[in-house]
Motif scaffolding. Structure first.
Motif, short mmCIF file in Angstrom:
data_model
loop_
_atom_site.label_atom_id
_atom_site.label_comp_id
_atom_site.label_asym_id
_atom_site.label_seq_id
_atom_site.Cartn_x
_atom_site.Cartn_y
_atom_site.Cartn_z
N TYR A 37 49.62 39.24 36.04
CA TYR A 37 48.40 39.17 35.49
C TYR A 37 47.82 40.63 35.35
O TYR A 37 47.41 41.02 34.23
N TYR A 38 47.56 41.24 36.67
CA TYR A 38 46.88 42.38 36.61
C TYR A 38 47.28 43.63 35.97
O TYR A 38 46.84 44.47 35.14
N THR A 39 48.86 43.64 36.27
CA THR A 39 49.53 44.97 35.47
C THR A 39 50.05 44.72 34.17
O THR A 39 49.87 45.75 33.18
N ASP A 40 50.10 43.58 33.77
CA ASP A 40 50.80 43.37 32.22
C ASP A 40 49.74 43.01 31.30
O ASP A 40 49.75 43.04 30.22
N MET A 41 48.53 42.26 31.92
CA MET A 41 47.93 41.43 30.87
C MET A 41 46.53 42.28 30.92
O MET A 41 45.37 42.09 30.06
N ALA A 42 46.47 43.14 31.73
CA ALA A 42 44.92 43.79 31.82
C ALA A 42 44.56 44.74 30.41
O ALA A 42 43.37 45.02 30.09
N ALA A 43 45.61 45.34 29.94
CA ALA A 43 45.46 46.28 28.74
C ALA A 43 44.97 45.23 27.73
O ALA A 43 44.19 45.69 26.73
N PHE A 44 44.91 43.87 27.54
CA PHE A 44 44.84 42.97 26.70
C PHE A 44 43.58 42.24 27.02
O PHE A 44 42.91 41.82 26.35
N LEU A 45 43.46 41.97 28.27
CA LEU A 45 42.28 41.05 28.97
C LEU A 45 41.54 41.84 29.90
O LEU A 45 42.07 41.67 31.32
N PRO A 46 40.83 42.95 29.58
CA PRO A 46 40.26 43.91 30.61
C PRO A 46 39.61 43.13 31.84
O PRO A 46 39.57 43.70 33.10
N LYS A 47 39.09 41.88 31.69
CA LYS A 47 38.48 41.30 33.05
C LYS A 47 39.25 40.34 33.93
O LYS A 47 38.89 40.16 34.87
N ILE A 48 40.62 40.52 33.37
CA ILE A 48 41.50 39.68 34.36
C ILE A 48 41.60 40.51 35.63
O ILE A 48 41.84 41.49 35.91
N ASP A 49 41.94 39.60 36.83
CA ASP A 49 42.28 40.03 38.13
C ASP A 49 43.67 39.67 38.59
O ASP A 49 44.24 39.10 37.64
N GLU A 50 43.85 40.00 39.64
CA GLU A 50 45.41 39.95 40.23
C GLU A 50 45.93 38.35 40.16
O GLU A 50 47.13 38.15 40.27
N PHE A 51 44.99 37.26 40.07
CA PHE A 51 45.28 36.15 40.29
C PHE A 51 44.79 35.16 39.15
O PHE A 51 45.04 33.88 39.21
N GLY A 52 44.49 35.85 37.85
CA GLY A 52 44.54 35.10 36.66
C GLY A 52 43.13 34.53 36.66
O GLY A 52 42.96 33.83 35.55
N TYR A 53 42.19 35.07 37.18
CA TYR A 53 40.78 34.78 37.08
C TYR A 53 40.15 35.66 36.01
O TYR A 53 40.43 37.04 36.18
N VAL A 54 39.44 35.40 35.04
CA VAL A 54 39.02 36.20 34.02
C VAL A 54 37.61 36.51 34.23
O VAL A 54 37.04 37.59 34.14
N GLU A 55 36.74 35.51 34.29
CA GLU A 55 35.24 35.80 34.45
C GLU A 55 34.34 34.37 34.96
O GLU A 55 34.96 33.37 34.33
N LYS A 56 33.43 34.73 35.72
CA LYS A 56 32.75 33.41 35.97
C LYS A 56 33.53 32.32 36.58
O LYS A 56 33.05 31.29 36.62
N GLY A 57 34.43 32.75 37.46
CA GLY A 57 35.28 31.78 38.10
C GLY A 57 36.38 30.99 37.38
O GLY A 57 36.98 29.88 37.73
N TYR A 58 36.37 31.32 35.92
CA TYR A 58 37.55 30.67 35.03
C TYR A 58 38.93 31.23 35.23
O TYR A 58 38.88 32.57 35.37
#
Length: 507
Positions: free
Chosen positions: A334-355
């Motif tokens: 999630y955090y290393t490979d997807m962050a460039a495409f989804l800037p709000k993603i954290d290391e466990f796949g949460y994106v925003e507001k608990g989603y």
């Protein structure tokens, strides 16, 4: 799939009318449901619709099936006696081209609690339009025994307790008929917290034992072996084998000759965590639309969650080459490979507001690339339901590297998910997937359902949106249809209105 109390209008602008069928007129019983029938190559054959006529005996209930082809033409129907504990059935086509009706719900209302038993599946021969109970077997002490009348749960629990008291374990076996010919059985001794003396046994068409492969022969609480089936063909059976000694686990690809039971290959599987390999063959219950494996071009491709320290950190892919028996594993974090495409993603796949990003579908394309469709999801603990919002489509190349991400903005919903289903197009090179959304018109301020049809052809997305408005208390449910079409079921119980309509897609 959730029911939607709506009525379609204005479809002429988005869909081209094809054919309709009135499900209510096909049988006089109470309508129970309908589902699509796919053959073993995953091609749509048609549909099966089920009806109930109520209790017919002490342990039986009367039903009727109607088979429709993929153009909605009725091609077979028959009344039959099912088990009284069956609430309904879902159908599928097995490798013998028989339609199997498998109970999809239980009905306890017409039977004493002490007499409840698991209802049996039914088998339809389309050539003769005949139906009978599907034959199942037990295997014990070297002999097959046809299961005639299933034991009720109370009797079965009593027998298990008595056997456990006498032997210290329960003997368990499962027998399945396979398309490669004959039968395969699995037997083991179940001590509760562990199993031992496991065996995989191959029989010919006459139920004569051909070979026996023993494993986990010294299983206990701290040491055991497990086999998880990956695939089989007319030459080999492929397993992901797990061996645990104390707290150390090792995984390997185990390949057996299907004719002799001899080991053809046993190769270590590395590059993924123990938790990932333990769970790679199945996703969680939130992915009920998901088929996470596919076999093509002599390769078995499996995708699942990636775990680090018991936490989900992304996705993993495993490819088994059926010619060389080489295993390739890849991770997507999630955090290393997807962050460039989804800037709000954290290391466990949460994106925003608990989603959290929940997998809804995986697409295996013929060029080796993949698509992973995710939906933003979280649990509303105050309401006790799941809430969803945007869909996210991940593009990967053949090396499981992200090429791009497309976000489909969607309103918040209190449904578990708004994703419906998908189809492959153009011989598996392209895909189409469907989802729904409840949106407010900016001008009229009215909230209407929208059906979104998304095609990915040649790497380019195209989206068709069909407006839906509330009217006349109709239930409208989209169903999968033959390539290039969608099936819409319109239902109103009060008016005895229950029609399905096959519509052409514009793409």
């Amino acid at each position: 799939m959730k029911k939607i109390f709506l009525y379609f209008f204005g479809l002429a602008n988005a869909l081209c009318y094809s054919q309709t069928q009135d499900l209510a007129s096909l049988a006089s019983g109470d309508y129970l449901g309908m589902n699509a029938l796919f053959d073993v190559d995953d091609n749509l054959y048609g549909y099966v619709s089920l009806y109930s006529y109520g209790k017919s005996g002490d342990k039986t209930k009367k039903f009727e099936y109607v088979i429709l082809d993929k153009n909605l033409n009725p091609i077979a129907n028959k009344e039959f006696e099912g088990d009284i504990t069956a609430g309904g059935y879902s159908g599928y086509i097995d490798f013998r081209k028989k339609v199997i009706l498998r109970p999809n719900s239980l009905d306890y209302t017409k039977i004493k609690m002490s007499e409840i038993f698991t209802p049996r599946s039914m088998e339809i021969d389309l050539g003769s339009n005949t139906i009978q109970r599907k034959t199942y077997y037990n295997y014990e002490s070297g002999a097959f025994k046809e299961i005639d009348q299933p034991k009720n749960w109370k009797e079965a629990r009593k027998e298990n307790r008595e056997e456990k008291k006498e032997k210290g374990y329960n003997y368990e076996s499962t027998v399945v008929e396979i398309k490669e010919g004959g039968f395969i059985a699995i037997e083991l001794k179940d001590f509760g917290k562990y199993t031992t003396d496991n065996a995989l046994i191959k029989f010919d068409e006459n139920k004569k034992e051909i070979w026996r492969y023993k494993y986990n022969t010294s299983g206990d609480k701290k040491n055991n072996e497990r086999l998880r089936l990956l695939d089989k063909d007319d030459q080999h059976i492929y397993f992901l084998a797990e061996k645990k000694i104390q707290d150390k686990k090792t995984f390997s690809l185990l390949v057996l000759d299907i004719k002799t039971g001899n080991e053809v290959a046993s190769k270590p599987v590395t590059g993924l965590s123990d938790d990932t390999l333990e769970n790679i063959t199945s996703f969680s219950s939130t992915t009920r639309n998901l088929d996470n494996d596919k076999t093509f071009d002599d390769k078995i491709v499996v995708v699942g969650r990636n775990f680090e320290n018991k936490m989900g950190t992304g996705f993993a892919r495993m490819i088994v080459d059926k010619k060389t028996f080489e295993v390739d594993t890849k991770r997507m974090i999630y955090y290393t490979d997807m962050a460039a495409f989804l800037p709000k993603i954290d290391e466990f796949g949460y994106v925003e507001k608990g989603y959290h990003l929940q997998p809804r579908d995986v697409f295996f394309l013929k060029d080796g690339s993949m698509g992973i469709l995710l939906e933003k999801y979280k649990i509303d603990f105050n309401l006790g339901v799941g809430k969803t919002t945007d869909l996210v489509y991940l593009f990967t190349d053949k090396n499981f590297k992200i090429k791009g991400v497309k976000v489909f903005s969607k309103e918040k919903s209190l449904y578990d998910n708004d994703y419906l289903f998908s189809q492959y197009l153009n011989d598996g090179n392209d895909v189409v997937f469907f989802y729904r959304d409840f949106q407010k018109n900016k001008e009229t301020k009215e909230k209407n359902w929208q059906l979104f049809i998304n095609t990915l052809i040649g790497g380019s997305f195209k989206q068709e949106v069909i407006p839906i408005s509330e009217k006349d208390n109709f239930v409208v449910t989209p169903f999968v249809a033959k390539e290039g079409f969608i099936l819409l079921r319109e239902y109103n119980e009060k008016d005895k209105y229950n029609k399905v309509r096959l519509e052409r897609l514009n793409y």
